[in-house]
Design an enzyme around this catalytic site. Structure first.
Site, PDB file in Angstrom:
ATOM      1  CB  ALA A 245     -51.240  17.262  24.399  1.00  0.00           C
TER       2      ALA A 245
ATOM      3  CB  SER B 294     -42.858  16.980  25.600  1.00  0.00           C
ATOM      4  OG  SER B 294     -42.327  16.061  26.536  1.00  0.00           O
TER       5      SER B 294
ATOM      6  CB  THR C  25     -48.747  12.158  39.668  1.00  0.00           C
ATOM      7  OG1 THR C  25     -47.962  11.492  38.677  1.00  0.00           O
ATOM      8  CG2 THR C  25     -48.282  11.732  41.041  1.00  0.00           C
TER       9      THR C  25
ATOM     10  CD  GLU D  60     -43.154  18.802  36.231  1.00  0.00           C
ATOM     11  OE1 GLU D  60     -43.293  17.678  35.710  1.00  0.00           O
ATOM     12  OE2 GLU D  60     -43.987  19.725  36.102  1.00  0.00           O
TER      13      GLU D  60
ATOM     14  NE  ARG E   8     -23.853 -13.173  45.683  1.00  0.00           N
ATOM     15  CZ  ARG E   8     -23.424 -14.423  45.481  1.00  0.00           C
ATOM     16  NH1 ARG E   8     -22.495 -14.943  46.274  1.00  0.00           N
ATOM     17  NH2 ARG E   8     -23.912 -15.145  44.491  1.00  0.00           N
TER      18      ARG E   8
ATOM     19  N   GLY F 173     -40.751  16.281  30.751  1.00  0.00           N
ATOM     20  CA  GLY F 173     -39.992  16.706  29.575  1.00  0.00           C
ATOM     21  C   GLY F 173     -39.030  15.612  29.170  1.00  0.00           C
TER      22      GLY F 173
END
Length: 390
Positions: free
Chosen positions: A142, A144, A170, A254, A280, A376
Site C-alpha cells: 500500500a 500510492s 524515512t 508534500e 573539460r 505519488g
C-alpha cells in the site's frame, strides 16, 4: 566565459518577499558551512546526525510555517518552497529528505490535527529539533493506494492496540515520534483510517530492519513492526476514521515540497554540467564548444525554469487557500520525471567521471531516481490530472 557560482542563482519572481530571500540566504550559508564539509561522511554512516537538525532548529528552519507560540516563524508555503529548493541544491538528497520529512511530511499531521494538549506537548521540541518525526503510512502493498492499507488499530478500554507493519519509512530508525496510519473501521470499509502518535520505545513497536537504498544514502529508512503495540487512547491524532483525508490533504503539501526539491537538484546539476563542460578539453577544445552539448543543456535549463515557475505558482495559490489538487499533481508528475531527464544528460556530459562515486553528479543521479516514485508515482499523478480534465 562567465563563472558559474552557485550563489548566483536567486529567483526574482514577484512571488517572493524580503523575508523569503533572508531565509534563502540563511539556508544557503548553513549548507555551505555545516553540511557540505560533512555530508560525505553522512552518506557512509547512513543518517544525518541529530545535532545538525538541532542546529537547524536553533536557526528557525524546522518550524517555518508553524505558530510563534511554539517556536515557529509563521511564514507561508513559498517559504517552504525556498527551504526545499535550497536543500535540493545541496546535492545531497538524503540530507534534504531527512529534513523535509520532519518539517513538511510528518509534523504537519500534529500541527493540523493535534489537540491543544498534544501540540503543546510535542510541537516545541519538533520545531527546536530536539525530537525528530516520521510519518508511517506506506506498507509493502500500500503505497500510492492508501485504501489497501492492512495495518489495524482496535480500541481496548483506554488504549489502542496496533498490529501490522510499515515499509520505506524515512527517519524510521532515528525518529523520536511517529505519526502512524492504521485501519480502524470494519472490514470492507477501506477508507476508515485513523492516525496515531507512537513514541520511540513503546512496547510492541520496533524497527524490523533498516533498508539499503539505491540513493538517498544519508537518510535512514526502515521497515517498522507493530505487534500488540498499546498506546494511550489520547494518542489518537485527529478524528477516528478521518485519517485518509488527513493523509491525502498533507500529500498536497508534500508534492509541492518534492517538486521544489527536484527543481533545486536539477538547476544545480545543470550548473555542475556547465562548469565541467567549460573546463573539460576534448578534441582540441572545451566540451562547451560542441553545439549539441550547449543546446541540450540550454533546453534542459528552459524546461527547469518553466517547471520551477509552476512550482512557485502552485505554492502561491496554496498560500492563498486555493484548491490546487490538479496543479499539485502536475508539479509532482512534471518535476519528478524532469529531474531524472536532467540528471541523465548531466551525467552523460561528465563522461566517465560521471560514473565515479566521488562526483556529485553520480550521487545526484542516484538520488533523483526516487523522485518519480515517492510521494505519488508519476502514473498516479497523471491519473489525478486526467480525472480533473473532464
Amino acid at each position: 566565459m562567465t563563472s558559474h557560482d552557485p550563489s548566483d542563482f536567486k529567483p526574482t519572481l514577484p512571488f517572493f518577499r524580503h523575508e523569503h530571500e533572508l531565509l534563502r540566504d540563511t539556508i544557503r550559508r548553513f549548507i555551505a558551512d555545516r553540511v557540505l564539509p560533512q555530508a560525505d561522511a553522512w552518506e557512509e554512516a547512513g543518517f544525518v546526525p541529530r545535532e545538525i537538525l538541532r542546529e537547524m532548529g536553533e536557526l528557525g528552519l524546522l518550524g517555518i510555517r508553524y505558530d510563534s507560540r511554539h517556536g515557529g516563524s509563521e511564514l507561508d508555503t513559498l517559504a517552504t518552497v525556498v527551504l526545499a529548493e535550497e536543500l535540493g541544491r545541496s546535492t545531497y538528497g538524503g540530507f534534504a529528505v531527512t529534513v523535509l520529512v520532519h518539517t513538511d511530511m510528518a509534523s504537519p499531521h500534529l500541527f493540523h490535527a493535534g489537540t491543544p494538549e498534544q501540540i503543546d506537548r510535542y510541537m516545541p521540541d519538533l520545531i527546536a529539533g530536539k525530537k525528530i518525526a516520521a510519518v508511517a503510512m506506506t506498507e509493502a502493498g500500500a503505497g500510492s493506494d492508501l485504501a489497501s492499507m492492512r495495518m489495524t488499530a482496535r480500541r481496548d478500554g483506554n488504549e489502542w492496540v496496533l498490529n501490522g507493519s510499515k515499509m520505506f519509512i524515512t527517519n524510521g530508525i532515528h525518529a523520536d515520534l511517529y505519526f502512524v496510519a492504521a485501519k480502524t473501521g470494519a472490514p470492507g470499509r477501506n477508507r476508515d483510517i485513523s492516525m496515531f502518535i507512537v513514541e520511540k520505545g513503546t512496547p510492541g513497536f520496533s524497527v524490523a530492519r533498516p533498508l539499503k537504498k539505491h540513493g538517498w544514502l544519508s537518510s535512514d529508512t526502515a521497515e517498522l513492526s507493530f505487534i500488540d503495540c498499546r498506546i494511550p487512547a489520547e494518542n489518537l491524532l485527529g478524528q477516528e476514521g478521518k485519517g485518509f483525508y488527513a493523509l491525502t490533504r498533507n500529500l498536497q503539501n508534500e508534492r509541492i515540497v518534492l517538486g521544489a526539491q527536484a527543481m533545486g537538484e536539477a538547476s544545480r546539476a545543470i550548473e555542475l554540467a556547465v562548469e565541467w563542460a567549460t573546463q573539460r578539453q576534448a578534441f582540441g577544445a572545451a566540451l562547451w564548444e560542441k553545439q549539441t552539448i550547449r543546446h541540450r543543456l540550454a533546453t534542459r535549463l528552459a524546461q527547469v525554469e518553466a517547471a520551477r515557475s509552476l512550482v512557485y505558482s502552485c505554492a502561491w495559490r496554496d498560500a492563498q487557500g486555493q484548491q490546487v489538487v490538479k496543479e499539485v499533481s502536475m508539479v509532482k508528475a512534471l518535476c519528478g520525471d524532469l529531474v531524472n531527464q536532467v540528471m541523465y544528460d548531466c551525467l552523460q556530459f561528465h563522461g566517465g567521471m560521471g560514473f565515479i562515486r566521488e562526483t556529485a553528479i553520480e550521487r545526484m543521479t542516484r538520488d533523483a531516481r526516487v523522485q518519480s516514485i515517492g510521494g505519488g508515482a508519476t502514473e498516479v499523478m497523471l491519473e489525478e490530472i486526467a480525472k480533473r480534465m473532464v
